[in-house]
Design a protein around this motif. Sequence first.
Motif, PDB file in Angstrom:
ATOM      1  N   ALA A  82       0.829  -1.206   0.000  1.00  0.00           N
ATOM      2  CA  ALA A  82       0.000   0.000   0.000  1.00  0.00           C
ATOM      3  C   ALA A  82       0.863   1.255   0.000  1.00  0.00           C
ATOM      4  CB  ALA A  82      -0.924  -0.016   1.222  1.00  0.00           C
ATOM      5  N   GLN A  83       1.950   1.233   0.742  1.00  0.00           N
ATOM      6  CA  GLN A  83       2.860   2.380   0.751  1.00  0.00           C
ATOM      7  C   GLN A  83       3.463   2.596  -0.631  1.00  0.00           C
ATOM      8  OE1 GLN A  83       5.642   1.485   3.905  1.00  0.00           O
ATOM      9  NE2 GLN A  83       4.222   2.094   5.522  1.00  0.00           N
ATOM     10  N   ALA A  84       3.836   1.521  -1.306  1.00  0.00           N
ATOM     11  CA  ALA A  84       4.400   1.647  -2.649  1.00  0.00           C
ATOM     12  C   ALA A  84       3.410   2.295  -3.597  1.00  0.00           C
ATOM     13  CB  ALA A  84       4.822   0.270  -3.169  1.00  0.00           C
ATOM     14  N   VAL A  85       2.158   1.878  -3.544  1.00  0.00           N
ATOM     15  CA  VAL A  85       1.142   2.470  -4.431  1.00  0.00           C
ATOM     16  C   VAL A  85       0.915   3.935  -4.086  1.00  0.00           C
ATOM     17  CG1 VAL A  85      -1.282   2.382  -5.107  1.00  0.00           C
ATOM     18  CG2 VAL A  85       0.026   0.266  -4.919  1.00  0.00           C
ATOM     19  N   ARG A  86       0.923   4.275  -2.798  1.00  0.00           N
ATOM     20  CA  ARG A  86       0.759   5.684  -2.410  1.00  0.00           C
ATOM     21  C   ARG A  86       1.875   6.548  -2.996  1.00  0.00           C
ATOM     22  NH1 ARG A  86       0.322   6.687   3.761  1.00  0.00           N
ATOM     23  NH2 ARG A  86      -0.199   8.787   2.991  1.00  0.00           N
ATOM     24  N   THR A  87       3.100   6.039  -2.963  1.00  0.00           N
ATOM     25  CA  THR A  87       4.220   6.802  -3.506  1.00  0.00           C
ATOM     26  C   THR A  87       4.086   6.956  -5.019  1.00  0.00           C
ATOM     27  OG1 THR A  87       5.702   6.089  -1.733  1.00  0.00           O
ATOM     28  CG2 THR A  87       6.724   6.876  -3.758  1.00  0.00           C
ATOM     29  N   VAL A  88       3.751   5.883  -5.714  1.00  0.00           N
ATOM     30  CA  VAL A  88       3.543   5.977  -7.160  1.00  0.00           C
ATOM     31  C   VAL A  88       2.423   6.973  -7.466  1.00  0.00           C
ATOM     32  CG1 VAL A  88       2.892   4.710  -9.244  1.00  0.00           C
ATOM     33  CG2 VAL A  88       4.395   3.636  -7.573  1.00  0.00           C
ATOM     34  N   GLU A  89       1.401   6.968  -6.650  1.00  0.00           N
ATOM     35  CA  GLU A  89       0.290   7.899  -6.874  1.00  0.00           C
ATOM     36  C   GLU A  89       0.742   9.343  -6.728  1.00  0.00           C
ATOM     37  OE1 GLU A  89      -4.406   8.426  -5.649  1.00  0.00           O
ATOM     38  OE2 GLU A  89      -3.105   7.215  -4.372  1.00  0.00           O
ATOM     39  N   ARG A  90       1.537   9.648  -5.701  1.00  0.00           N
ATOM     40  CA  ARG A  90       2.006  11.019  -5.521  1.00  0.00           C
ATOM     41  C   ARG A  90       2.916  11.454  -6.669  1.00  0.00           C
ATOM     42  NH1 ARG A  90       2.320  13.715  -0.643  1.00  0.00           N
ATOM     43  NH2 ARG A  90       2.675  15.488  -2.033  1.00  0.00           N
ATOM     44  N   VAL A  91       3.858  10.582  -7.020  1.00  0.00           N
ATOM     45  CA  VAL A  91       4.903  10.973  -7.968  1.00  0.00           C
ATOM     46  C   VAL A  91       4.410  10.906  -9.410  1.00  0.00           C
ATOM     47  CG1 VAL A  91       7.207  10.421  -8.840  1.00  0.00           C
ATOM     48  CG2 VAL A  91       6.733  10.275  -6.383  1.00  0.00           C
ATOM     49  N   PRO A 114      -6.197  -3.580  -8.203  1.00  0.00           N
ATOM     50  CA  PRO A 114      -5.403  -2.350  -8.374  1.00  0.00           C
ATOM     51  C   PRO A 114      -6.173  -1.284  -9.143  1.00  0.00           C
ATOM     52  CG  PRO A 114      -4.725  -4.004  -9.954  1.00  0.00           C
ATOM     53  CD  PRO A 114      -5.706  -4.679  -9.043  1.00  0.00           C
ATOM     54  N   PRO A 115      -5.874  -0.010  -8.893  1.00  0.00           N
ATOM     55  CA  PRO A 115      -6.517   1.065  -9.648  1.00  0.00           C
ATOM     56  C   PRO A 115      -6.110   1.022 -11.119  1.00  0.00           C
ATOM     57  CG  PRO A 115      -4.759   1.942  -8.270  1.00  0.00           C
ATOM     58  CD  PRO A 115      -4.932   0.505  -7.878  1.00  0.00           C
ATOM     59  N   THR A 116      -7.054   1.373 -12.002  1.00  0.00           N
ATOM     60  CA  THR A 116      -6.781   1.310 -13.443  1.00  0.00           C
ATOM     61  C   THR A 116      -5.720   2.303 -13.873  1.00  0.00           C
ATOM     62  OG1 THR A 116      -8.606   2.846 -13.874  1.00  0.00           O
ATOM     63  CG2 THR A 116      -9.101   0.490 -13.949  1.00  0.00           C
ATOM     64  N   TRP A 117      -5.534   3.373 -13.105  1.00  0.00           N
ATOM     65  CA  TRP A 117      -4.574   4.398 -13.520  1.00  0.00           C
ATOM     66  C   TRP A 117      -3.132   3.890 -13.505  1.00  0.00           C
ATOM     67  CZ3 TRP A 117      -0.862   5.422 -10.016  1.00  0.00           C
ATOM     68  CH2 TRP A 117      -1.151   5.313  -8.654  1.00  0.00           C
ATOM     69  N   LEU A 118      -2.855   2.793 -12.796  1.00  0.00           N
ATOM     70  CA  LEU A 118      -1.483   2.292 -12.783  1.00  0.00           C
ATOM     71  C   LEU A 118      -1.014   1.913 -14.186  1.00  0.00           C
ATOM     72  CD1 LEU A 118      -1.476   0.186  -9.498  1.00  0.00           C
ATOM     73  CD2 LEU A 118       0.050   2.106 -10.012  1.00  0.00           C
ATOM     74  N   ARG A 165       7.784   1.092 -15.237  1.00  0.00           N
ATOM     75  CA  ARG A 165       7.872  -0.342 -14.940  1.00  0.00           C
ATOM     76  C   ARG A 165       7.439  -0.638 -13.511  1.00  0.00           C
ATOM     77  NH1 ARG A 165      11.754  -3.478 -12.653  1.00  0.00           N
ATOM     78  NH2 ARG A 165      13.396  -1.878 -12.751  1.00  0.00           N
ATOM     79  N   LEU A 166       7.869   0.168 -12.555  1.00  0.00           N
ATOM     80  CA  LEU A 166       7.506  -0.078 -11.167  1.00  0.00           C
ATOM     81  C   LEU A 166       6.013   0.066 -10.926  1.00  0.00           C
ATOM     82  CD1 LEU A 166      10.539   1.637  -9.417  1.00  0.00           C
ATOM     83  CD2 LEU A 166       9.967  -0.804  -9.353  1.00  0.00           C
ATOM     84  N   ALA A 167       5.365   0.962 -11.671  1.00  0.00           N
ATOM     85  CA  ALA A 167       3.907   1.065 -11.566  1.00  0.00           C
ATOM     86  C   ALA A 167       3.243  -0.257 -11.942  1.00  0.00           C
ATOM     87  CB  ALA A 167       3.398   2.191 -12.454  1.00  0.00           C
ATOM     88  N   LEU A 168       3.812  -0.941 -12.923  1.00  0.00           N
ATOM     89  CA  LEU A 168       3.260  -2.226 -13.352  1.00  0.00           C
ATOM     90  C   LEU A 168       3.568  -3.326 -12.343  1.00  0.00           C
ATOM     91  CD1 LEU A 168       4.153  -1.998 -17.147  1.00  0.00           C
ATOM     92  CD2 LEU A 168       1.951  -1.522 -16.051  1.00  0.00           C
ATOM     93  N   HIS A 169       4.730  -3.276 -11.711  1.00  0.00           N
ATOM     94  CA  HIS A 169       5.029  -4.225 -10.636  1.00  0.00           C
ATOM     95  C   HIS A 169       4.086  -3.999  -9.446  1.00  0.00           C
ATOM     96  CE1 HIS A 169       8.537  -6.094 -12.406  1.00  0.00           C
ATOM     97  NE2 HIS A 169       9.062  -4.913 -12.675  1.00  0.00           N
ATOM     98  N   ALA A 170       3.820  -2.723  -9.130  1.00  0.00           N
ATOM     99  CA  ALA A 170       2.887  -2.422  -8.040  1.00  0.00           C
ATOM    100  C   ALA A 170       1.492  -2.940  -8.370  1.00  0.00           C
ATOM    101  CB  ALA A 170       2.854  -0.920  -7.782  1.00  0.00           C
ATOM    102  N   ARG A 171       1.092  -2.788  -9.618  1.00  0.00           N
ATOM    103  CA  ARG A 171      -0.218  -3.304 -10.044  1.00  0.00           C
ATOM    104  C   ARG A 171      -0.287  -4.813  -9.864  1.00  0.00           C
ATOM    105  NH1 ARG A 171      -1.765  -5.735 -14.781  1.00  0.00           N
ATOM    106  NH2 ARG A 171      -3.976  -5.533 -15.374  1.00  0.00           N
ATOM    107  N   ALA A 172       0.780  -5.504 -10.243  1.00  0.00           N
ATOM    108  CA  ALA A 172       0.785  -6.964 -10.155  1.00  0.00           C
ATOM    109  C   ALA A 172       0.692  -7.448  -8.710  1.00  0.00           C
ATOM    110  CB  ALA A 172       2.052  -7.513 -10.807  1.00  0.00           C
ATOM    111  N   ALA A 173       1.179  -6.634  -7.762  1.00  0.00           N
ATOM    112  CA  ALA A 173       1.218  -7.039  -6.363  1.00  0.00           C
ATOM    113  C   ALA A 173       0.011  -6.568  -5.567  1.00  0.00           C
ATOM    114  CB  ALA A 173       2.492  -6.498  -5.713  1.00  0.00           C
ATOM    115  N   THR A 174      -0.888  -5.805  -6.192  1.00  0.00           N
ATOM    116  CA  THR A 174      -1.982  -5.160  -5.483  1.00  0.00           C
ATOM    117  C   THR A 174      -3.319  -5.820  -5.805  1.00  0.00           C
ATOM    118  OG1 THR A 174      -0.802  -3.043  -5.562  1.00  0.00           O
ATOM    119  CG2 THR A 174      -3.163  -2.957  -5.089  1.00  0.00           C
ATOM    120  N   PRO A 175      -4.032  -6.302  -4.811  1.00  0.00           N
ATOM    121  CA  PRO A 175      -5.386  -6.809  -5.067  1.00  0.00           C
ATOM    122  C   PRO A 175      -6.299  -5.681  -5.553  1.00  0.00           C
ATOM    123  CG  PRO A 175      -4.581  -7.476  -2.895  1.00  0.00           C
ATOM    124  CD  PRO A 175      -3.638  -6.433  -3.405  1.00  0.00           C
TER     125      PRO A 175
END
Length: 389
Positions: free
Chosen positions: A184-193, A255-259, A243-253
């Motif tokens: 969840a922290q990883a997705v929050r960071t991707v969302e901010r940046v 996941p938001p479509t914006w990733l 690429r990391l956004a896609l890794h975060a998507r793969a690890a997130t139940p």
Amino acid sequence: MTDLDRLLDFAARSRLPEGGFGYLGDDGRVRPERGQETWIVARMTHVFGLARLSGRSGWDELIRHGVRALAGGPLHDAAHGGWCASTADDTKAAYVHAFVVLAGATAATAGAPGGRELLDEALDVWQARFWDDAEGLAVEEWDAGWTRLSDYRGANANMHGVEASLAAADALGDGDPRAARLRAQAVRTVERVVHGWARERDWRLPEHFTAGWQPLLEYNRDEPAHPFRPYGVTIGHQFEWARLALHARAATPDPPTWLVEDATALFAAAASRGWAADGHDGFPYTLDWDDRPVVSQRMHWVLCEAVAAAGTLAAVTGEAAYRSLSDHWWAHGEARFADPATGSWHHELTPEGAVAAGTWDGQPDAYHLAQALLLPGRPVRGSVAASLR
């Protein structure tokens, strides 16, 4: 043709008898004047862990060597906790600690003795000293005793914090409550940046910020070729974030479509604005805010991340155009960057293809190239280690 086994043999030359790994020159010899640098030790430990996870034998001793160096060597601060940037610099940096987390995660996933203990300690430091839950981002840099926090904030350390958090979550497993929190922290960071700052600037990602997270668009204009904090838009980081956004998507139940949407847009901006921006094939290191080259030198890691991002997008979307780009860029790397004398790639070239050393002297880093070699054909997971496992 670049061969992973030969690259690993080259990387193994970085082993220091007294502990850890050193910075390699073009001749494959350690540069003793640089001492030990934590990011090098951690990255090499991670790479040898990936070699083990890929089914290759003979790397266990080097993984243990790296874990021992990080757990109890001169880089580890037993008095105050955490890790110094190097044997010559006692600064406590988020960038460095992200790579210690990554090394611990990969070592733990590979089953290396001491890997899980290293991961647990590094995560404790990351959460206590660097992660700012109110912002959903990591702070940048402390002094040795954790008494003074720098006013600078950076996207680069946060990018590797995302990578490390996803890898740590994979290593811990879903049975550990920390795993869900780290993802969840990883997705929050991707969302901010990415979903925030990059999207707001038409996919031109700011790298440098004030303590209040206001972008510093002119930061390091007088030192544009800085190896970690260059001025302007860093093309390779845009590929890496995609690429990391896609890794975060793969690890997130769920996941938001914006990733996927943001990864696609950020990748497209880097590819279209970066490739041959100065009339020569390849990606310049940096562009200004009007998409003009600032530092035109070609960095091996930028091309590696372009290849890896294109391949990951191909795997996620099924679109053949991304695979074609990945193959085209890889062929360019083989033609321009590959060094037949070492089995690695030259780290920096001029736009015309001559070996250069304005930002990177030698061939210290197997991390980007090893991952670019290992990712193709693997399932997209939260981390490279999980893809191999």
